[in-house]
Design a protein around this motif. Structure first.
Motif, PDB file in Angstrom:
ATOM      1  N   VAL A  25      16.485  40.306 -76.372  1.00  0.00           N
ATOM      2  CA  VAL A  25      17.073  41.249 -75.406  1.00  0.00           C
ATOM      3  C   VAL A  25      17.551  42.506 -76.133  1.00  0.00           C
ATOM      4  N   ASN A  26      18.195  42.320 -77.298  1.00  0.00           N
ATOM      5  CA  ASN A  26      18.675  43.464 -78.083  1.00  0.00           C
ATOM      6  C   ASN A  26      17.512  44.318 -78.571  1.00  0.00           C
ATOM      7  N   LEU A  27      16.406  43.653 -78.977  1.00  0.00           N
ATOM      8  CA  LEU A  27      15.217  44.395 -79.430  1.00  0.00           C
ATOM      9  C   LEU A  27      14.651  45.232 -78.289  1.00  0.00           C
ATOM     10  N   ARG A  28      14.544  44.616 -77.090  1.00  0.00           N
ATOM     11  CA  ARG A  28      14.020  45.362 -75.939  1.00  0.00           C
ATOM     12  C   ARG A  28      14.910  46.549 -75.606  1.00  0.00           C
ATOM     13  N   ARG A  29      16.235  46.332 -75.712  1.00  0.00           N
ATOM     14  CA  ARG A  29      17.171  47.428 -75.428  1.00  0.00           C
ATOM     15  C   ARG A  29      16.959  48.570 -76.422  1.00  0.00           C
ATOM     16  N   THR A  30      16.793  48.207 -77.713  1.00  0.00           N
ATOM     17  CA  THR A  30      16.586  49.230 -78.758  1.00  0.00           C
ATOM     18  C   THR A  30      15.306  50.012 -78.489  1.00  0.00           C
ATOM     19  N   ILE A  31      14.216  49.287 -78.163  1.00  0.00           N
ATOM     20  CA  ILE A  31      12.928  49.951 -77.885  1.00  0.00           C
ATOM     21  C   ILE A  31      13.070  50.885 -76.680  1.00  0.00           C
ATOM     22  N   TYR A  32      13.712  50.387 -75.615  1.00  0.00           N
ATOM     23  CA  TYR A  32      13.873  51.189 -74.394  1.00  0.00           C
ATOM     24  C   TYR A  32      14.665  52.458 -74.677  1.00  0.00           C
ATOM     25  N   LEU A  33      15.795  52.311 -75.384  1.00  0.00           N
ATOM     26  CA  LEU A  33      16.649  53.480 -75.663  1.00  0.00           C
ATOM     27  C   LEU A  33      15.924  54.471 -76.561  1.00  0.00           C
ATOM     28  N   THR A  34      15.129  53.968 -77.510  1.00  0.00           N
ATOM     29  CA  THR A  34      14.367  54.862 -78.398  1.00  0.00           C
ATOM     30  C   THR A  34      13.345  55.656 -77.598  1.00  0.00           C
ATOM     31  N   ILE A  35      12.627  54.965 -76.713  1.00  0.00           N
ATOM     32  CA  ILE A  35      11.602  55.635 -75.887  1.00  0.00           C
ATOM     33  C   ILE A  35      12.236  56.707 -75.004  1.00  0.00           C
ATOM     34  N   MET A  36      13.356  56.354 -74.365  1.00  0.00           N
ATOM     35  CA  MET A  36      13.964  57.259 -73.382  1.00  0.00           C
ATOM     36  C   MET A  36      14.721  58.424 -74.026  1.00  0.00           C
ATOM     37  N   SER A  37      15.168  58.247 -75.279  1.00  0.00           N
ATOM     38  CA  SER A  37      16.011  59.288 -75.888  1.00  0.00           C
ATOM     39  C   SER A  37      15.219  60.270 -76.750  1.00  0.00           C
ATOM     40  N   SER A  38      13.935  59.995 -76.988  1.00  0.00           N
ATOM     41  CA  SER A  38      13.143  60.872 -77.871  1.00  0.00           C
ATOM     42  C   SER A  38      12.661  62.114 -77.121  1.00  0.00           C
ATOM     43  N   LEU A  39      12.560  63.213 -77.864  1.00  0.00           N
ATOM     44  CA  LEU A  39      12.135  64.487 -77.258  1.00  0.00           C
ATOM     45  C   LEU A  39      10.631  64.500 -77.001  1.00  0.00           C
ATOM     46  N   ASP A  40       9.840  64.012 -77.979  1.00  0.00           N
ATOM     47  CA  ASP A  40       8.391  63.983 -77.787  1.00  0.00           C
ATOM     48  C   ASP A  40       7.828  62.683 -78.346  1.00  0.00           C
ATOM     49  N   LEU A  44       3.708  60.316 -66.708  1.00  0.00           N
ATOM     50  CA  LEU A  44       4.022  61.250 -67.788  1.00  0.00           C
ATOM     51  C   LEU A  44       3.063  60.990 -68.946  1.00  0.00           C
ATOM     52  N   ARG A  45       2.411  62.058 -69.401  1.00  0.00           N
ATOM     53  CA  ARG A  45       1.422  61.924 -70.469  1.00  0.00           C
ATOM     54  C   ARG A  45       2.063  61.438 -71.768  1.00  0.00           C
ATOM     55  N   TYR A  46       3.363  61.607 -71.859  1.00  0.00           N
ATOM     56  CA  TYR A  46       4.163  61.190 -73.025  1.00  0.00           C
ATOM     57  C   TYR A  46       3.888  59.721 -73.369  1.00  0.00           C
ATOM     58  N   GLU A  91       5.787  62.041 -80.729  1.00  0.00           N
ATOM     59  CA  GLU A  91       5.715  61.908 -82.187  1.00  0.00           C
ATOM     60  C   GLU A  91       7.037  61.392 -82.743  1.00  0.00           C
ATOM     61  N   GLU A  92       8.138  61.940 -82.214  1.00  0.00           N
ATOM     62  CA  GLU A  92       9.473  61.475 -82.638  1.00  0.00           C
ATOM     63  C   GLU A  92       9.668  60.007 -82.240  1.00  0.00           C
ATOM     64  N   ALA A  93       9.263  59.666 -81.012  1.00  0.00           N
ATOM     65  CA  ALA A  93       9.411  58.286 -80.527  1.00  0.00           C
ATOM     66  C   ALA A  93       8.599  57.327 -81.391  1.00  0.00           C
ATOM     67  N   GLY A  94       7.351  57.722 -81.695  1.00  0.00           N
ATOM     68  CA  GLY A  94       6.490  56.881 -82.533  1.00  0.00           C
ATOM     69  C   GLY A  94       7.090  56.664 -83.911  1.00  0.00           C
ATOM     70  N   HIS A  95       7.642  57.729 -84.487  1.00  0.00           N
ATOM     71  CA  HIS A  95       8.253  57.657 -85.820  1.00  0.00           C
ATOM     72  C   HIS A  95       9.443  56.689 -85.810  1.00  0.00           C
ATOM     73  N   LYS A  96      10.290  56.796 -84.764  1.00  0.00           N
ATOM     74  CA  LYS A  96      11.477  55.931 -84.669  1.00  0.00           C
ATOM     75  C   LYS A  96      11.085  54.481 -84.417  1.00  0.00           C
ATOM     76  N   LEU A  97      10.089  54.266 -83.533  1.00  0.00           N
ATOM     77  CA  LEU A  97       9.675  52.895 -83.200  1.00  0.00           C
ATOM     78  C   LEU A  97       9.031  52.200 -84.392  1.00  0.00           C
ATOM     79  N   MET A  98       8.326  52.960 -85.225  1.00  0.00           N
ATOM     80  CA  MET A  98       7.691  52.358 -86.404  1.00  0.00           C
ATOM     81  C   MET A  98       8.737  51.902 -87.424  1.00  0.00           C
ATOM     82  N   LYS A  99       9.931  52.500 -87.351  1.00  0.00           N
ATOM     83  CA  LYS A  99      10.997  52.147 -88.293  1.00  0.00           C
ATOM     84  C   LYS A  99      11.719  50.856 -87.886  1.00  0.00           C
TER      85      LYS A  99
END
Length: 595
Positions: A351-366, A402-404, A368-376
């Motif tokens: 559940v915590n992992l899903r929350r982290t992934i969701y917040l990363t996806i929703m808080s990134s500007l583009d 959204l094409r994002y 490329e930034e989201a991909g960089h954060k998710l890979m970490k």
């Protein structure tokens, strides 16, 4: 020279010793805990008023902290800590803290009542003091028409009745007072009170409760109260009929006292009760050390059983450890010690992992930034699918596609082929449950996978999951296929899409979407693609449909020929069998004749 002589006595004055400031009624100046502990250690006189004041403040702070911290899950752990404080010296502090906390949070009344019920078994005078103050609080609030305080006080008393700290007759007295001259507010308070402790009263005093409900019925028939309250009375009768569902006495996690151990106080609303407010205020105790020693003995009696149990367990563990060590020395096998594997079946980490992934996806500007954060994110093996699932879910929740999300999924597929396979599985799962999605979500998911297909992020072999026949599709799946192919046509162009579908190497994967098995299915696919404006994709199917009668006739002729050849071969084989049998008979007869 005279001036210097005047100054000399001032210089010779000794520094005045500063006495510690005694805390006032409000607690005085704030002293950090380490400073307070240092001051207490430095205090030479352990019976003096300054030291007693410090220990009183520490006791007050500790009791308030424990009472404020209590909840249904930790009440069992709080109680030993509470009993380790001097509850006899701080009985006024404890009662005041419980009353204030309950008044501030009336919905926690069951928990405070459970706390008081356990304390009451060890110190009945504390339970009695809580009851006295709760009854006095109700009497004051009732006289002043203070409804919020009245509701809170009655709620607390109701749960103390449920816990059998006080006799159920108090509930009947209280209800009689509230309903003797009914007003909108008094009837409302009575209704809330009956809801809280009605189940207990129905078990302990069914006749008394019946009388109270008859009074409610009378008030309802008189019709002098507000319509809203009349509806509330009708609701109460419904609750009673349902057996007080959801309010059945004491919750299992708060049922901490055995029925035989409970001490029931018999107090009445009309009794002359003393709140004993002087117990809340600090007073110097001339026999301070002696009283502290007495409480230490009481504390050992109360907590002794659990401590002795723990010690026994500790001794047993030590013995087991010694045995293990000796066996290890004998066997030289360190792997012999059994280790208990702990499995988290609550899936908290997931559940915590899903929350982290969701917040990363929703808080990134583009993307490329989201991909960089998710890979970490440090993913365990097998958790990669969570990123694919979360991307698909987030995309489906948006108002428009959204094409994002498509670009982010595409990036993951290009980085690692494993993600392409996982998105392939996601495509299959989404299509198999497509009927559950509403149209907007369905549209977004179709556009999402169309983007992945048009950019070759996902293999086109996933088309094998689609079956375009009248029987195999629903309205939802047809909409999904329609949007998917319209988006592919828009992204690739009709000519390029057609070329892709005509590839000989991929033909087996497109058999479901371009069926050529029966004329009915082929005709259905042609009509479907024509109706969505992609008739250009059906040229090959139309040609196949046109040639289908010839193919069928050829197939039938081939089948007839095959049957004829089979019959010819059968007859020839039968002739050969008869020839062979006659020859064998003649050969067998010749030796007989020679004899």
């Amino acid at each position: 020279g005279g001036r210097e002589a005047d100054r000399e006595p001032e210089i010779a004055k000794e520094p005045v010793e500063r006495k510690p400031v005694l805390a006032g009624k409000a607690g005085g100046t704030y002293i950090p805990p380490f400073k307070l502990a240092q001051m207490m250690a430095e205090q030479a006189d352990k019976t003096g008023p300054e030291y007693q004041r410090m220990t009183w403040d520490a006791l007050k702070k500790s009791i308030n902290g424990l009472v404020n911290k209590v909840n249904s899950s930790n009440v069992k752990n709080i109680l030993p800590e509470l009993f380790s404080e001097n509850m006899i010296r701080g009985r006024g502090l404890f009662v005041r803290s419980v009353m204030k906390s309950q008044m501030a949070s009336p919905h926690f009344s069951p928990i405070f009542a459970a706390l008081v019920s356990v304390v009451n078994t060890k110190f009945p005078e504390l339970g009695e003091l809580v009851l006295k103050r709760a009854i006095l609080q109700f009497r004051r609030a009732f006289k002043r028409n203070d409804k919020p305080v009245c509701v809170a006080a009655t709620r607390f008393l109701a749960h103390l009745i449920n816990q059998q700290v006080v006799h159920e007759l108090l509930a009947l007295e209280l209800l009689t007072v509230l309903l003797s001259t009914p007003t909108d507010d008094s009837v409302e308070v009575a209704i809330e009170f009956v809801k809280e402790c009605g189940f207990t009263l129905s078990e302990l005093s069914p006749q008394g409760l019946h009388g109270i409900f008859e009074r409610f019925r009378g008030i309802l028939h008189e019709g002098e109260i507000d319509k809203r309250v009349q509806f509330m009375i009708e609701g109460l009768f419904a609750v009673r009929k349902a057996g007080f569902e959801g309010k059945k006495g004491v919750a299992p996690e708060l049922d901490l006292v055995e029925e035989d151990d409970q001490i029931v106080h018999e107090l009445s609303l009309d009794d002359e009760l003393q709140a004993e407010p002087n117990l809340d205020i600090f007073r110097v105790d001339p026999d301070y050390l002696e009283n502290e020693k007495k409480y230490d003995e009481i504390k050992k009696e109360i907590l002794g059983e659990s401590e002795s149990d723990e010690e026994e367990e500790g001794d047993n563990d030590d013995e087991k450890d010694d045995d293990d060590e000796s066996s290890d020395e004998e066997d030289n096998d360190p792997a012999g010690v059994d280790k208990q594997a702990i499995e988290d079946q609550t899936e908290t980490n997931l559940v915590n992992l899903r929350r982290t992934i969701y917040l990363t996806i929703m808080s990134s500007l583009d993307f490329e930034e989201a991909g960089h954060k998710l890979m970490k994110i440090n993913l365990q093996p097998g958790q990669e699918v969570e990123i694919c699932t979360m991307l698909t879910e987030c995309c489906s929740q948006e108002r428009t596609f959204l094409r994002y999300y498509g670009l982010l999924a595409q990036r993951f597929c290009f980085i690692d082929q494993q993600y392409a396979q996982l998105f392939d599985e996601c495509f299959m799962k989404q299509y198999s449950t497509i009927h559950r999605l509403e149209t907007n979500k369905l549209r977004n998911v179709a556009k999402f996978f169309a983007h992945l297909l048009s950019t070759d992020a996902v293999s086109w072999t996933c088309m094998a999951y689609l079956q375009l026949t009248e029987e195999a599709t629903t309205s939802s799946s047809r909409i999904f296929i329609k949007i998917l192919f319209q988006e592919l046509s828009e992204g690739l162009g009709l000519r390029k899409l057609n070329e892709r579908l005509q590839q000989a190497t991929m033909g087996e994967y497109f058999q479901g979407i371009m069926p050529k098995d029966t004329p009915k299915n082929t005709r259905f696919a042609i009509n479907f693609f024509t109706s969505i404006g992609l008739g250009g994709l059906t040229d090959d199917l139309r040609e196949h449909l046109k040639n289908m009668p010839k193919l069928i006739m050829a197939a039938r002729a081939a089948a007839a020929e095959a049957d004829a050849s089979d019959s010819d071969s059968d007859s020839s084989s039968s002739d050969s069998d008869s020839d062979s049998s006659s020859s064998s008979s003649s050969s067998s007869s010749s030796p007989i004749s020679s004899q």
